[in-house]
Design a protein around this motif. Structure first.
Motif, PDB file in Angstrom:
ATOM      1  N   SER A  38       0.818  -1.207   0.000  1.00 38.72           N
ATOM      2  CA  SER A  38       0.000   0.000   0.000  1.00 38.72           C
ATOM      3  C   SER A  38       0.855   1.262   0.000  1.00 38.72           C
ATOM      4  O   SER A  38       0.502   2.256  -0.646  1.00 38.72           O
ATOM      5  CB  SER A  38      -0.954   0.010   1.196  1.00 38.72           C
ATOM      6  OG  SER A  38      -0.244   0.010   2.415  1.00 38.72           O
ATOM      7  N   VAL A  39       1.981   1.242   0.696  1.00 37.79           N
ATOM      8  CA  VAL A  39       2.862   2.414   0.728  1.00 37.79           C
ATOM      9  C   VAL A  39       3.452   2.674  -0.659  1.00 37.79           C
ATOM     10  O   VAL A  39       3.498   3.815  -1.125  1.00 37.79           O
ATOM     11  CB  VAL A  39       3.978   2.225   1.770  1.00 37.79           C
ATOM     12  CG1 VAL A  39       4.984   3.379   1.689  1.00 37.79           C
ATOM     13  CG2 VAL A  39       3.389   2.145   3.179  1.00 37.79           C
ATOM     14  N   ASN A  44       3.831   5.894  -5.590  1.00 39.59           N
ATOM     15  CA  ASN A  44       4.020   5.893  -7.043  1.00 39.59           C
ATOM     16  C   ASN A  44       2.721   6.033  -7.837  1.00 39.59           C
ATOM     17  O   ASN A  44       2.727   5.907  -9.052  1.00 39.59           O
ATOM     18  CB  ASN A  44       4.738   4.607  -7.461  1.00 39.59           C
ATOM     19  CG  ASN A  44       6.107   4.491  -6.828  1.00 39.59           C
ATOM     20  OD1 ASN A  44       6.827   5.473  -6.682  1.00 39.59           O
ATOM     21  ND2 ASN A  44       6.467   3.274  -6.422  1.00 39.59           N
ATOM     22  N   ARG A  45       1.641   6.296  -7.154  1.00 35.58           N
ATOM     23  CA  ARG A  45       0.310   6.412  -7.765  1.00 35.58           C
ATOM     24  C   ARG A  45       0.010   5.219  -8.671  1.00 35.58           C
ATOM     25  O   ARG A  45      -0.345   5.342  -9.850  1.00 35.58           O
ATOM     26  CB  ARG A  45       0.164   7.715  -8.542  1.00 35.58           C
ATOM     27  CG  ARG A  45      -1.299   8.037  -8.876  1.00 35.58           C
ATOM     28  CD  ARG A  45      -1.505   9.458  -9.340  1.00 35.58           C
ATOM     29  NE  ARG A  45      -2.914   9.728  -9.596  1.00 35.58           N
ATOM     30  CZ  ARG A  45      -3.468  10.929  -9.560  1.00 35.58           C
ATOM     31  NH1 ARG A  45      -2.725  11.983  -9.278  1.00 35.58           N
ATOM     32  NH2 ARG A  45      -4.741  11.093  -9.812  1.00 35.58           N
ATOM     33  N   VAL A  46       0.130   4.051  -8.096  1.00 35.74           N
ATOM     34  CA  VAL A  46      -0.199   2.810  -8.798  1.00 35.74           C
ATOM     35  C   VAL A  46      -1.659   2.477  -8.491  1.00 35.74           C
ATOM     36  O   VAL A  46      -2.029   2.277  -7.331  1.00 35.74           O
ATOM     37  CB  VAL A  46       0.716   1.659  -8.340  1.00 35.74           C
ATOM     38  CG1 VAL A  46       0.299   0.356  -9.002  1.00 35.74           C
ATOM     39  CG2 VAL A  46       2.175   1.992  -8.630  1.00 35.74           C
ATOM     40  N   ASN A  92      -7.155   4.324   0.235  1.00 35.49           N
ATOM     41  CA  ASN A  92      -7.581   4.539  -1.148  1.00 35.49           C
ATOM     42  C   ASN A  92      -8.531   3.441  -1.609  1.00 35.49           C
ATOM     43  O   ASN A  92      -9.583   3.708  -2.195  1.00 35.49           O
ATOM     44  CB  ASN A  92      -6.364   4.593  -2.075  1.00 35.49           C
ATOM     45  CG  ASN A  92      -5.510   5.820  -1.863  1.00 35.49           C
ATOM     46  OD1 ASN A  92      -5.861   6.907  -2.291  1.00 35.49           O
ATOM     47  ND2 ASN A  92      -4.382   5.651  -1.194  1.00 35.49           N
ATOM     48  N   VAL A  93      -8.158   2.209  -1.341  1.00 32.08           N
ATOM     49  CA  VAL A  93      -8.981   1.079  -1.784  1.00 32.08           C
ATOM     50  C   VAL A  93     -10.346   1.120  -1.104  1.00 32.08           C
ATOM     51  O   VAL A  93     -11.380   0.863  -1.743  1.00 32.08           O
ATOM     52  CB  VAL A  93      -8.258  -0.252  -1.506  1.00 32.08           C
ATOM     53  CG1 VAL A  93      -9.168  -1.429  -1.842  1.00 32.08           C
ATOM     54  CG2 VAL A  93      -6.972  -0.342  -2.318  1.00 32.08           C
ATOM     55  N   ALA A  94     -10.376   1.458   0.166  1.00 32.74           N
ATOM     56  CA  ALA A  94     -11.659   1.518   0.874  1.00 32.74           C
ATOM     57  C   ALA A  94     -12.579   2.575   0.273  1.00 32.74           C
ATOM     58  O   ALA A  94     -13.779   2.341   0.091  1.00 32.74           O
ATOM     59  CB  ALA A  94     -11.419   1.798   2.361  1.00 32.74           C
ATOM     60  N   ASN A 366      10.538   7.136   3.237  1.00 29.04           N
ATOM     61  CA  ASN A 366      10.456   5.679   3.230  1.00 29.04           C
ATOM     62  C   ASN A 366       9.277   5.184   4.066  1.00 29.04           C
ATOM     63  O   ASN A 366       8.683   4.151   3.767  1.00 29.04           O
ATOM     64  CB  ASN A 366      11.760   5.079   3.763  1.00 29.04           C
ATOM     65  CG  ASN A 366      12.924   5.328   2.824  1.00 29.04           C
ATOM     66  OD1 ASN A 366      12.761   5.395   1.613  1.00 29.04           O
ATOM     67  ND2 ASN A 366      14.119   5.478   3.381  1.00 29.04           N
ATOM     68  N   LEU A 367       8.942   5.918   5.130  1.00 29.84           N
ATOM     69  CA  LEU A 367       7.806   5.547   5.970  1.00 29.84           C
ATOM     70  C   LEU A 367       6.485   6.041   5.374  1.00 29.84           C
ATOM     71  O   LEU A 367       5.439   5.411   5.566  1.00 29.84           O
ATOM     72  CB  LEU A 367       7.973   6.137   7.377  1.00 29.84           C
ATOM     73  CG  LEU A 367       9.136   5.624   8.219  1.00 29.84           C
ATOM     74  CD1 LEU A 367       9.190   6.366   9.555  1.00 29.84           C
ATOM     75  CD2 LEU A 367       9.001   4.124   8.468  1.00 29.84           C
ATOM     76  N   SER A 368       6.536   7.164   4.705  1.00 29.32           N
ATOM     77  CA  SER A 368       5.330   7.775   4.107  1.00 29.32           C
ATOM     78  C   SER A 368       4.212   7.982   5.118  1.00 29.32           C
ATOM     79  O   SER A 368       3.025   7.825   4.799  1.00 29.32           O
ATOM     80  CB  SER A 368       4.815   6.925   2.931  1.00 29.32           C
ATOM     81  OG  SER A 368       5.713   6.945   1.857  1.00 29.32           O
TER      82      SER A 368
END
Length: 416
Positions: A38-39, A44-46, A92-94, A366-368
């Motif tokens: 998820s991070v 990377n806006r995947v 995002n998925v939720a 790296n943690l975002s």
């Protein structure tokens, strides 16, 4: 699903039969898979096409459909808690599921018919619905330019929308448009029709992979059974959309608690004026994490309390008790507004104060960890919490009806 079962009641709604344990056993392993990566997707806006497909395959889209029709028989409270569990894995998925779940609820509230039977079957088959209500170019519900009109005996949809959340993942698009005269119609159209144009041009700094961008419709056909008056949509629709968003915020708050604990444990050194050289043993830093956990607890409690009021509306509607339904809509309006204020405050506080326990290392890309605040702030901006405390106070002190008059200025859409 059998025709006999469908036509013995005025709606498809039934008392919930699922248990929390059953739902968790089915869906939590999938949510755990969604959490992986998820991070990276956020950074990377995947777009999570694969993750959405996993959830379709697991049956999340039919979780509210009663067992007798082939679903899992969850209550609204259970559904929104599940959505928060998913948001803890990936906010995002939720959020992508908001419009689909709302349209399922709409059809469950509808009168049984052959066209609605087909919709129940589509839900069972895993077909997914995206949104298309909010007008592009600052249009409102009072000035709809999108049209849903019959031309030579066929319904055709023409227009432009924005905030089309979930549309890139959808099989169907739920579009609001102007019919003949003053009629406002809902049309369900196939997403893959050549007249549909979807663009991932959402520029918000949060909720980046929800596909909440533009949608255009040029002579897109809809079948007779897939067009109906917007006024016939389920009465707690606005509460549903708001509570779905609050579910995502509650999940974000839990994710902050989780990531804050992990990051504090990983800290290798502390400041000279700290209470302990070991960050994880520093009482002040532990206090920060403890407070974050309180925010998560408050968000979860508010979500459960407000979503239970929606179950009461559904029960009154299924029983045909319009007097009780009207009263419960009012109660849900108050509870949803209170929950909105409580959950947004909890999410924004948690996503900000968690950094007080982490030092400079906590802001590493790296943690975002910034994604939690960005996502929470974006969701919190969709509806006007700034007005809600005033409305609640006016209701409590003066008895002024808190249920909004949506015709006063015209609404921008489900979430703006």
């Amino acid at each position: 699903m059998t025709a006999t079962n469908v036509h013995t009641a005025p709606t498809y709604l039934r008392p919930a039969t699922a248990t929390d344990a059953e739902l968790s056993a089915r869906f939590q392993p999938v949510f755990d898979r969604v959490a992986e990566g998820s991070v990276t997707r956020e950074r990377n806006r995947v777009l999570p096409h694969e993750q959405v497909r996993w959830l379709k395959d697991a049956g999340l889209g039919r979780v509210r459909v009663p067992v007798e029709f082939g679903g899992f028989g969850a209550s609204l409270e259970q559904t929104f808690v599940l959505l928060a569990d998913l948001a803890e894995a990936d906010a995002n998925v939720a959020h992508i599921w908001r419009n689909h779940l709302a349209f399922v609820e709409d059809r469950l509230n509808a009168k049984p018919s052959e066209s609605n039977n087909r919709w129940i079957q589509r839900f069972l088959d895993g077909e997914f619905v995206g949104g298309g209500w909010t007008e592009a170019n600052n249009g409102t519900f009072a000035s709809l330019k999108t049209t849903v009109r019959k031309v030579d005996g066929r319904w055709l949809v023409n227009g432009a929308k924005f905030y089309a959340t979930g549309s890139l993942y959808a099989d169907w698009l739920d579009v609001l448009g102007k019919g003949d005269g003053d009629a406002v119609l809902t049309a369900l159209v196939r997403r893959n029709h050549p007249g549909v144009r979807l663009v991932d041009d959402w520029t918000g700094f949060g909720q980046r992979t929800t596909a909440s961008g533009s949608a255009g419709y040029t002579d897109v056909p809809a079948e007779d059974g897939d067009v109906f008056p917007a006024a016939e949509r389920f009465v707690y629709q606005g509460h549903f959309y708001q509570t779905a968003m609050l579910s995502v915020l509650a999940g974000i708050t839990r994710a902050v608690r989780r990531d804050g604990i992990s990051a504090l444990k990983a800290r290798g050194r502390n400041y000279p004026h700290a209470l302990d050289p070991e960050p994880a043993a520093d009482a002040q830093l532990l206090q920060v994490i403890g407070q974050v956990s309180v925010h998560a607890f408050a968000a979860d409690a508010a979500l459960r309390a407000s979503s239970r009021t929606l179950d009461l509306i559904a029960a009154a509607h299924a029983a045909g008790d319009e007097v009780a339904r009207k009263q419960r809509v009012l109660e849900a309006e108050v509870a949803t507004a209170q929950a909105q204020l409580a959950i947004i405050e909890a999410a924004l506080q948690a996503t900000t104060t968690v950094f007080d326990a982490l030092g400079a290392s906590g802001v590493s890309e790296n943690l975002s960890l910034d994604r939690h605040w960005r996502n929470a702030r974006t969701l919190a901006s969709h509806n006007p919490r700034v007005y809600k405390a005033r409305i609640l106070g006016d209701w409590l002190v003066n008895g002024k009806d808190p249920v909004p008059d949506l015709t006063r200025f015209g609404r921008g859409g489900q979430g703006d």
